[in-house]
Design a protein around this motif. Structure first.
Motif, PDB file in Angstrom:
ATOM      1  N   GLY A  34       0.919  -1.142   0.054  1.00 11.11           N
ATOM      2  CA  GLY A  34       0.007  -0.031   0.072  1.00 11.11           C
ATOM      3  C   GLY A  34       0.831   1.325  -0.173  1.00 11.11           C
ATOM      4  O   GLY A  34       0.454   1.999  -0.669  1.00 11.11           O
ATOM      5  N   VAL A  35       1.932   1.490   0.716  1.00 11.81           N
ATOM      6  CA  VAL A  35       2.784   2.521   0.805  1.00 11.81           C
ATOM      7  C   VAL A  35       3.624   2.673  -0.512  1.00 11.81           C
ATOM      8  O   VAL A  35       3.598   4.023  -0.886  1.00 11.81           O
ATOM      9  N   LEU A  36       3.889   1.647  -0.915  1.00 12.61           N
ATOM     10  CA  LEU A  36       4.771   1.821  -2.072  1.00 12.61           C
ATOM     11  C   LEU A  36       3.744   2.226  -3.495  1.00 12.61           C
ATOM     12  O   LEU A  36       4.315   3.095  -4.141  1.00 12.61           O
ATOM     13  N   LEU A  37       2.397   1.786  -3.356  1.00  6.73           N
ATOM     14  CA  LEU A  37       1.551   2.241  -4.559  1.00  6.73           C
ATOM     15  C   LEU A  37       1.472   3.606  -4.373  1.00  6.73           C
ATOM     16  O   LEU A  37       1.290   4.476  -5.316  1.00  6.73           O
ATOM     17  N   ILE A  38       0.817   4.014  -3.164  1.00 12.87           N
ATOM     18  CA  ILE A  38       0.714   5.351  -2.879  1.00 12.87           C
ATOM     19  C   ILE A  38       1.972   6.284  -3.281  1.00 12.87           C
ATOM     20  O   ILE A  38       1.748   7.461  -3.719  1.00 12.87           O
ATOM     21  N   ALA A  39       3.276   5.845  -2.794  1.00 16.64           N
ATOM     22  CA  ALA A  39       4.383   6.524  -3.025  1.00 16.64           C
ATOM     23  C   ALA A  39       4.578   7.029  -4.414  1.00 16.64           C
ATOM     24  O   ALA A  39       4.942   7.960  -4.895  1.00 16.64           O
ATOM     25  N   ALA A  40       4.438   5.764  -5.452  1.00 11.45           N
ATOM     26  CA  ALA A  40       4.514   6.011  -6.657  1.00 11.45           C
ATOM     27  C   ALA A  40       3.555   6.816  -7.397  1.00 11.45           C
ATOM     28  O   ALA A  40       3.848   7.641  -7.997  1.00 11.45           O
ATOM     29  N   ALA A  41       2.368   6.956  -6.807  1.00  5.01           N
ATOM     30  CA  ALA A  41       1.085   7.802  -7.429  1.00  5.01           C
ATOM     31  C   ALA A  41       1.344   9.052  -6.966  1.00  5.01           C
ATOM     32  O   ALA A  41       1.077  10.021  -7.405  1.00  5.01           O
ATOM     33  N   THR A  42       2.104   9.291  -5.681  1.00  9.60           N
ATOM     34  CA  THR A  42       2.144  10.611  -5.402  1.00  9.60           C
ATOM     35  C   THR A  42       3.351  11.231  -6.221  1.00  9.60           C
ATOM     36  O   THR A  42       3.352  12.648  -6.388  1.00  9.60           O
ATOM     37  N   ALA A  43       4.301  10.505  -6.576  1.00 11.75           N
ATOM     38  CA  ALA A  43       5.123  10.942  -7.524  1.00 11.75           C
ATOM     39  C   ALA A  43       4.876  11.462  -8.798  1.00 11.75           C
ATOM     40  O   ALA A  43       5.248  12.476  -9.321  1.00 11.75           O
ATOM     41  N   LEU A 175      -1.241  18.068  -4.197  1.00  9.84           N
ATOM     42  CA  LEU A 175      -1.648  19.170  -3.319  1.00  9.84           C
ATOM     43  C   LEU A 175      -0.482  19.329  -2.156  1.00  9.84           C
ATOM     44  O   LEU A 175       0.035  20.693  -1.911  1.00  9.84           O
ATOM     45  N   LEU A 176       0.284  18.354  -1.979  1.00  8.27           N
ATOM     46  CA  LEU A 176       1.302  18.388  -0.875  1.00  8.27           C
ATOM     47  C   LEU A 176       2.670  18.332  -1.250  1.00  8.27           C
ATOM     48  O   LEU A 176       3.687  18.703  -0.508  1.00  8.27           O
ATOM     49  N   GLY A 177       2.829  17.767  -2.489  1.00 10.19           N
ATOM     50  CA  GLY A 177       4.279  17.777  -3.132  1.00 10.19           C
ATOM     51  C   GLY A 177       4.717  16.088  -2.641  1.00 10.19           C
ATOM     52  O   GLY A 177       3.994  15.658  -1.669  1.00 10.19           O
ATOM     53  N   ALA A 178       5.923  15.808  -3.326  1.00  8.06           N
ATOM     54  CA  ALA A 178       6.356  14.560  -3.053  1.00  8.06           C
ATOM     55  C   ALA A 178       7.223  14.530  -1.935  1.00  8.06           C
ATOM     56  O   ALA A 178       8.628  14.447  -1.917  1.00  8.06           O
ATOM     57  N   THR A 179       6.602  14.461  -0.755  1.00  8.65           N
ATOM     58  CA  THR A 179       7.162  14.476   0.517  1.00  8.65           C
ATOM     59  C   THR A 179       6.764  13.250   1.231  1.00  8.65           C
ATOM     60  O   THR A 179       5.688  12.402   0.902  1.00  8.65           O
ATOM     61  N   TRP A 180       7.576  12.787   2.352  1.00  8.25           N
ATOM     62  CA  TRP A 180       7.018  11.643   3.220  1.00  8.25           C
ATOM     63  C   TRP A 180       5.726  12.351   3.931  1.00  8.25           C
ATOM     64  O   TRP A 180       5.151  10.987   4.233  1.00  8.25           O
ATOM     65  N   PHE A 181       5.656  13.350   4.383  1.00  9.10           N
ATOM     66  CA  PHE A 181       4.339  13.701   4.775  1.00  9.10           C
ATOM     67  C   PHE A 181       3.187  13.510   4.031  1.00  9.10           C
ATOM     68  O   PHE A 181       2.071  13.061   4.627  1.00  9.10           O
ATOM     69  N   SER A 182       3.343  13.589   2.681  1.00  8.27           N
ATOM     70  CA  SER A 182       2.313  13.686   1.867  1.00  8.27           C
ATOM     71  C   SER A 182       2.049  12.160   1.663  1.00  8.27           C
ATOM     72  O   SER A 182       0.624  11.689   1.849  1.00  8.27           O
ATOM     73  N   THR A 183       2.758  11.269   1.703  1.00 15.24           N
ATOM     74  CA  THR A 183       2.731   9.778   1.576  1.00 15.24           C
ATOM     75  C   THR A 183       1.989   9.473   2.970  1.00 15.24           C
ATOM     76  O   THR A 183       1.208   8.532   2.948  1.00 15.24           O
TER      77      THR A 183
END
Length: 212
Positions: A34-43, A175-183
């Protein structure tokens, strides 16, 4: 965020990594699919934001998002079927393991009833719950539910989970940018959906009302 992974963060490697992680987490639930998919989509969301594209009307980054969602949904269904087949063939061993747990036994019985009645929404809900996918897929195999009963709901579950996760990551990145906070914020929203799914599945079924 994903930039630190170098070429692994770019297509097609990210699709392969996400796909393998989602495929295997039915057997190893602690994998961070889940985290990996969200991080990829965040990018992907951040890339579209960087060029000033609207997340609703623009199409920049859309191919990446669709590919991620399709990859994750396909891997989810394939993983479900793999677990289903493994449990089907090793039914006795899995049956004994499940019998030792009152919680798993109750979940298996409820799954069988739901699938028989066509109420396979429990399969969809379980996809969002922690380790719920494993319990449902293995339970369906042990109980020898038919593919016709199980597969359509597994497909709906995979698409719903993948679409929701990708949407969270995309809008979080936009909205929040590619940050760990956004993820982290997006992941918390995914956890909230899982908690809601667990709550719904644990609610006792209402007894049917008896007429006069």
């Amino acid at each position: 965020m994903l930039d630190s992974l170098g070429a692994l963060a770019d297509p097609p490697w990210i699709y392969l990594i996400v796909g393998l992680c989602v495929l295997l987490d039915v057997f190893v639930p602690f994998l961070p699919s889940g985290v990996l998919l969200i991080a990829a989509a965040t990018a992907a969301g951040t890339r579209s934001a960087a060029v000033g594209v609207s997340p609703v009307h623009g199409d920049s980054g859309l191919p990446d998002l669709l590919a991620l969602a399709l990859c994750a949904a396909t891997a989810s269904v394939l993983g479900d079927l793999a677990a289903y087949r493994v449990a089907w063939r090793g039914g006795d061993r899995f049956d004994r393991a499940i019998a030792r747990s009152r919680r798993l036994t109750a979940a298996q019985e409820r799954l069988g009833t739901a699938l028989t009645r066509g109420g396979g929404t429990i399969v969809v809900l379980a996809r969002f719950a922690p380790a719920g996918r494993s319990v449902v897929s293995l339970g369906a195999g042990v109980a020898h539910r038919t593919v016709r009963e199980f597969l359509p709901w597994s497909m709906v579950a995979g698409v719903a989970w993948a679409a929701y996760s990708v949407a969270l990551g995309y809008f979080g990145g936009h909205l929040l940018g590619a940050t760990w906070f956004s993820t982290a914020v997006s992941f918390l929203a995914l956890v909230a959906a899982g908690s809601a799914a667990v709550y719904v599945m644990r609610r006792p079924e209402r007894e049917p009302a008896h007429s006069g």
